[in-house]
Design a protein around this motif. Structure first.
Motif, PDB file in Angstrom:
ATOM      1  N   THR A 227       0.827  -1.366  -0.082  1.00 27.89           N
ATOM      2  CA  THR A 227      -0.041  -0.061   0.054  1.00 27.89           C
ATOM      3  C   THR A 227       0.850   1.239   0.130  1.00 27.89           C
ATOM      4  O   THR A 227       1.891   1.348   0.677  1.00 27.89           O
ATOM      5  CB  THR A 227      -0.861  -0.031   1.303  1.00 27.89           C
TER       6      THR A 227
ATOM      7  N   ARG B 197      -5.521   0.888  -1.315  1.00 26.13           N
ATOM      8  CA  ARG B 197      -5.840  -0.206  -0.585  1.00 26.13           C
ATOM      9  C   ARG B 197      -5.612  -1.640  -1.057  1.00 26.13           C
ATOM     10  O   ARG B 197      -5.752  -1.871  -2.088  1.00 26.13           O
ATOM     11  CB  ARG B 197      -7.313   0.007  -0.079  1.00 26.13           C
TER      12      ARG B 197
ATOM     13  N   SER C 175      -6.912  -5.459   0.031  1.00 25.06           N
ATOM     14  CA  SER C 175      -7.785  -6.160   1.082  1.00 25.06           C
ATOM     15  C   SER C 175      -8.153  -7.498   0.477  1.00 25.06           C
ATOM     16  O   SER C 175      -7.963  -7.847  -0.621  1.00 25.06           O
ATOM     17  CB  SER C 175      -9.314  -5.471   0.996  1.00 25.06           C
ATOM     18  N   GLU C 176      -8.177  -8.392   1.588  1.00 24.78           N
ATOM     19  CA  GLU C 176      -8.852  -9.988   1.318  1.00 24.78           C
ATOM     20  C   GLU C 176     -10.292  -9.747   0.994  1.00 24.78           C
ATOM     21  O   GLU C 176     -11.077  -9.012   1.728  1.00 24.78           O
ATOM     22  CB  GLU C 176      -8.428 -10.850   2.370  1.00 24.78           C
ATOM     23  N   ILE C 177     -10.958 -10.337   0.015  1.00 30.28           N
ATOM     24  CA  ILE C 177     -12.331 -10.293  -0.403  1.00 30.28           C
ATOM     25  C   ILE C 177     -12.943 -11.760  -0.460  1.00 30.28           C
ATOM     26  O   ILE C 177     -12.150 -12.549  -0.592  1.00 30.28           O
ATOM     27  CB  ILE C 177     -12.551  -9.631  -1.553  1.00 30.28           C
TER      28      ILE C 177
ATOM     29  N   VAL D 138     -15.312  -7.109   1.388  1.00 31.31           N
ATOM     30  CA  VAL D 138     -14.196  -6.949   2.009  1.00 31.31           C
ATOM     31  C   VAL D 138     -14.081  -7.928   3.169  1.00 31.31           C
ATOM     32  O   VAL D 138     -15.013  -7.432   4.291  1.00 31.31           O
ATOM     33  CB  VAL D 138     -13.599  -5.557   2.078  1.00 31.31           C
TER      34      VAL D 138
ATOM     35  N   ASN E 286     -10.755  -8.544   4.981  1.00 31.02           N
ATOM     36  CA  ASN E 286      -9.513  -8.148   5.978  1.00 31.02           C
ATOM     37  C   ASN E 286      -8.619  -6.931   5.150  1.00 31.02           C
ATOM     38  O   ASN E 286      -8.490  -7.478   4.106  1.00 31.02           O
ATOM     39  CB  ASN E 286      -8.778  -8.958   6.467  1.00 31.02           C
ATOM     40  N   VAL E 287      -8.491  -5.814   5.535  1.00 30.01           N
ATOM     41  CA  VAL E 287      -7.754  -4.766   4.807  1.00 30.01           C
ATOM     42  C   VAL E 287      -6.279  -5.104   5.354  1.00 30.01           C
ATOM     43  O   VAL E 287      -5.840  -5.231   6.492  1.00 30.01           O
ATOM     44  CB  VAL E 287      -7.869  -3.339   5.058  1.00 30.01           C
TER      45      VAL E 287
END
Length: 232
Positions: A142, A201, A203-205, A212, A214-215
């Protein structure tokens, strides 16, 4: 386990085996049953800090060793998968075994795996050299700038397939300034949102809904195939 170690330490042959390994000398052990081999391997794992590789004759023996070591040490050590038999068009066959294999080999080459279990079949199969595998893994962070076309080229060169929506491991999708990809290293797809050339950003999706979960601040992208193309 401590009682087992105390018993092993009283066996002269075990002491010689441990000494040989610690001195980087070759050693062979014969005449042991399956459970006795597991006892000795568990003892060596407790005494030796560097990574270990254990070779079993087949998948059944490897699975049994994995379960016995978990009972002795409380850890589940990975079994390197072999090539799956394919009777269909390879374009429509899941390559999960290959992606799992690459992740385990990468961890082993980096010294992150304390004990790796092989079978003769999985050991004999060809793969890329450790230096090539390590060079194929790249990290996105990021706040860093990345050229979108270069990122797409690296994903394609690493064996990822471009699609409209990411549904399985080894796929990626691009929609405007958003790149979704499903790395073998993760249990969920990852989304990178760009603002210009900068990642705003990561993130896990959820693979089905895109929600989303988890960022995260960074993500490593592992190759999805044994056949990679250099970005250069």
């Amino acid at each position: 386990m401590e009682q087992l170690l105390n018993v092993l330490n009283t066996i002269p042959e075990y002491g010689e085996l441990l000494k040989s390994i610690q001195q980087d000398r070759s050693a062979a052990v014969t005449g042991l049953g399956q459970i006795n081999r597991s006892h000795m391997i568990a003892g060596l794992r407790k005494h030796i800090t560097r990574p270990m590789v254990v070779i079993c004759q087949d998948d059944i023996a490897a699975k049994r060793l994995q379960e016995e070591l978990k009972a002795f040490l409380g850890e589940t050590f990975p079994i390197l998968p072999g090539r799956e038999l394919t009777l269909y068009d390879s374009a429509v066959v899941s390559r999960g075994w290959e992606q799992k294999r690459l992740r385990q080999l990468y961890d082993l080459s980096c010294g992150n795996t304390p004990l790796q279990i092989f079978t003769w079949e999985s050991l004999s199969q060809r793969t890329m050299p450790p230096a090539v595998l390590q060079g194929s893994v790249f990290t996105l962070k990021t706040g860093r700038e990345y050229v979108m076309d270069d990122l797409i080229r690296r994903l394609t060169g690493s064996g990822y397939s471009r699609c409209g929506m990411v549904e399985g491991s080894g796929q990626f999708a691009v929609r405007g300034g958003i790149v979704d990809f499903y790395s073998p290293a993760f249990s969920h797809p990852v989304r990178c949102e760009f603002f210009g050339d900068e990642i705003d950003r990561i993130s896990e999706i959820n693979a089905l809904t895109g929600e989303v979960k988890n960022v995260i601040s960074h993500v490593a992208i592992y190759p999805s195939s044994h056949y990679v193309v250099s970005p250069d």
